[in-house]
Design an enzyme around this catalytic site. Sequence first.
Site, PDB file in Angstrom:
ATOM      1  N   GLU A 177      77.127   2.895 -59.423  1.00 40.14           N
ATOM      2  CA  GLU A 177      76.112   2.139 -60.165  1.00 40.14           C
ATOM      3  C   GLU A 177      76.554   1.819 -61.597  1.00 40.14           C
ATOM      4  OE1 GLU A 177      72.284   4.058 -60.632  1.00 40.14           O
ATOM      5  OE2 GLU A 177      71.394   2.285 -61.527  1.00 40.14           O
ATOM      6  N   LYS A 219      75.613  -0.330 -56.415  1.00 41.71           N
ATOM      7  CA  LYS A 219      74.251  -0.499 -56.940  1.00 41.71           C
ATOM      8  C   LYS A 219      74.340  -1.244 -58.266  1.00 41.71           C
ATOM      9  CE  LYS A 219      70.115   2.096 -58.267  1.00 41.71           C
ATOM     10  NZ  LYS A 219      69.185   3.121 -57.819  1.00 41.71           N
TER      11      LYS A 219
HETATM   12  P1  13P Z   1      65.208   1.356 -61.645  1.00 35.63           P
HETATM   13  O1  13P Z   1      64.994   0.601 -60.345  1.00 35.63           O
HETATM   14  O2  13P Z   1      63.928   1.825 -62.260  1.00 35.63           O
HETATM   15  O3  13P Z   1      66.116   0.615 -62.580  1.00 35.63           O
HETATM   16  O4  13P Z   1      65.946   2.696 -61.272  1.00 35.63           O
HETATM   17  C1  13P Z   1      66.959   2.666 -60.353  1.00 35.63           C
HETATM   18  C2  13P Z   1      67.936   3.719 -60.665  1.00 35.63           C
HETATM   19  O5  13P Z   1      68.242   4.538 -59.841  1.00 35.63           O
HETATM   20  C3  13P Z   1      68.556   3.727 -62.000  1.00 35.63           C
HETATM   21  O6  13P Z   1      69.644   4.590 -61.996  1.00 35.63           O
END
Ligand code: 13P
Length: 341
Positions: A177, A219
């Site tokens: 991510e 992600k």
């Molecule tokens: P949000 O969808 O609130 O951005 O959170 C997703 C997430 O896992 C952030 O690390």
Amino acid sequence: MSASLDEVAYKMCAGGKGILAADESSSTIKKRFDDIGVESTFDNRRDYREMLFRSDEAMTKYISGVILFDETIRQKAKDGTPLVELIQKAGSLPGIKVDAGAKPQPGAPGETITEGLDGLGGRLKEYYDLGARFSKWRAVIDIGNGIPSYTSLIANAQALARYAALCQEANIVPIVEPEVLMDGDHDIDRCYHVTEWVLKETFQQLYYARIRLEGMVLKPNMVVSGKKCPTQASVEEVAEKTVRLLKNCVPSAVPGIAFLSGGQSDEDATAHLDAMIKIGGLPWNLTFSYGRALQAAPQKAWSGKDENWAAGQAAFTHRAKMNYLAALGQWSAEVESKKAA
Ligand code: 13P
């Protein structure tokens, strides 16, 4: 070993199902609870998450996996059942956030580096034994005056790659991510160019670290206008630019891309995903891995009261279903408004 990694990675993003990001750290969940006037205690956090994980329709039909925080993966429901077991019984996969958060980066004023690599191999082994089959590491990239810098991008990309390698060695699917924040007044094209740079560097480092792309999930943020930008891009523009960017940066060997919501409104996060699927011709499964956009509504409906348990579950189920429909390209404003009739 890699066959099961691949299967898990595929399952996380297939068939319209998506991921519930319920891995708020103690300080983040406190902020969320403050907003609804609930004290952030061990029991309240348990009750809230138990409510979500016992939402049968949402968990069995729309949610492929749940990202947990360290406390939650060890926590038991009121009746003594481990919360992990509730998730497994619903046919969903438990996952775990393993990073230790974004800390100020030396030499890069105003930027962060995500920590948590030391001892990670051992922690992953323990998490696997506790039931985790995938994990998450979040790098945070801010857009501002003169940032991001290469210094910060490369350090974060290398940390993501080292994390992913440790995960695959532990037979845990890494969610990679790299989040480009939507705070700020930059326009959508600046978001496009920064995200492009971030993804190019990230995949380069994943290659150097010998990551098996078939056994990971990306992600990313969507390509959107900064929150404070006077010109806000339309749903169509967000969808078109995000798909174009991903096609330019993400190899088709990656089985799934699960977006973060990043501060978008619940409905924007759903509409954007739906519009991307409707473009069609995508080499990977696109889906959601939302925190706020799945949980803001149930948090409000629940508000810490036992008597609101059913209302909280209904709100969660509705959002999960809307995002499931979006991931299939079957969402519309009409189905959205049929909410909790
Ligand atoms: P949000 O969808 O609130 O951005 O959170 C997703 C997430 O896992 C952030 O690390």
